[in-house]
Design an enzyme around this catalytic site. Sequence first.
Site, PDB file in Angstrom:
ATOM      1  N   HIS A 216      32.808  36.601   4.490  1.00 26.26           N
ATOM      2  CA  HIS A 216      31.900  35.529   4.075  1.00 26.26           C
ATOM      3  C   HIS A 216      32.069  34.336   5.003  1.00 26.26           C
ATOM      4  O   HIS A 216      32.995  34.286   5.807  1.00 26.26           O
ATOM      5  CB  HIS A 216      32.170  35.118   2.621  1.00 26.26           C
ATOM      6  CG  HIS A 216      33.476  34.404   2.457  1.00 26.26           C
ATOM      7  ND1 HIS A 216      34.672  35.069   2.303  1.00 26.26           N
ATOM      8  CD2 HIS A 216      33.783  33.085   2.443  1.00 26.26           C
ATOM      9  CE1 HIS A 216      35.647  34.192   2.193  1.00 26.26           C
ATOM     10  NE2 HIS A 216      35.147  32.971   2.287  1.00 26.26           N
TER      11      HIS A 216
ATOM     12  N   HIS B 204      31.435  23.415   1.715  1.00 19.87           N
ATOM     13  CA  HIS B 204      32.518  24.017   0.920  1.00 19.87           C
ATOM     14  C   HIS B 204      33.572  22.963   0.566  1.00 19.87           C
ATOM     15  O   HIS B 204      34.117  22.966  -0.527  1.00 19.87           O
ATOM     16  CB  HIS B 204      33.142  25.152   1.730  1.00 19.87           C
ATOM     17  CG  HIS B 204      34.204  25.929   1.015  1.00 19.87           C
ATOM     18  ND1 HIS B 204      34.182  26.214  -0.331  1.00 19.87           N
ATOM     19  CD2 HIS B 204      35.354  26.512   1.487  1.00 19.87           C
ATOM     20  CE1 HIS B 204      35.252  26.913  -0.656  1.00 19.87           C
ATOM     21  NE2 HIS B 204      35.978  27.101   0.419  1.00 19.87           N
TER      22      HIS B 204
ATOM     23  N   GLU C  65      35.445  34.130   7.181  1.00 18.47           N
ATOM     24  CA  GLU C  65      36.684  34.625   6.584  1.00 18.47           C
ATOM     25  C   GLU C  65      36.465  36.064   6.113  1.00 18.47           C
ATOM     26  O   GLU C  65      35.338  36.474   5.848  1.00 18.47           O
ATOM     27  CB  GLU C  65      37.087  33.743   5.400  1.00 18.47           C
ATOM     28  CG  GLU C  65      37.460  32.326   5.847  1.00 18.47           C
ATOM     29  CD  GLU C  65      37.644  31.342   4.701  1.00 18.47           C
ATOM     30  OE1 GLU C  65      38.432  30.407   4.862  1.00 18.47           O
ATOM     31  OE2 GLU C  65      36.974  31.505   3.653  1.00 18.47           O
TER      32      GLU C  65
HETATM   33 ZN   LIG Z   1      35.663  30.808   2.018  1.00 20.62          ZN
END
Ligand SMILES: [Zn+2]
Length: 215
Positions: A53, A59, A175
């Site tokens: 992802h 984030h 990631e």
């Molecule tokens: Zn992440």
Amino acid sequence: MEGGWIDISIPLKSGMVHWPGDPEVRIERVLAIEHGDKCNVSSIAIGSHTGTHMDPPFHYLPGGTPLDALPFAATIGPARVIEITDPESVKPEELAPHDIAPGERILLKTRNSPNVWRPDAFAEDFVYISLPAAHYLAERQIGLVGVDYLSVGGYRADGDAIHHALLEAGVWIIEGLNLEGVEPVQYQLICLPIKIHESDGAPARAIVRPLQPAH
Ligand SMILES: [Zn+2]
């Protein structure tokens, strides 16, 4: 390996490993031909940071760019796989000899690939980007970094600060890659996350193809 492309993404499946505290992964067939339905249809319930992802600035940064505003140039183009031998974390000393240039897309291959993906349990001791190395990559002004487990930061080591260092520097993050069998050379990278409105993260398909044929 169609056309020389190597899939470096993790398959999503029910019950798969996820970051502790994130939602469970539940993918269920709700219509099934084998049960008399006309077609197969599934229900998918996952966290936005499941499997392979991407993390956008939003984030961690209030008002940061969400993932649906990802510029295509961030994740489509040349990328370099750098092999890390340190069994604990990525450190600046191991990155320094690689002469990392501004704008580079860097994928870090560690002992995580494929070992920590094999068990069904979360691996707490995965290799992560140390905070000094995150600052080092930020100072190098790279465009993108990819890691081969579920976070750029360690399970117990500076996870928030490491995300901040990279995201505040405008580094896009992938990631959850699996870099098994991927040699440390130059590749063409294509990574496209699912387009979710104002998303803080989303699963992505990531593939690479060597820029020069292997000898
Ligand atoms: Zn992440």
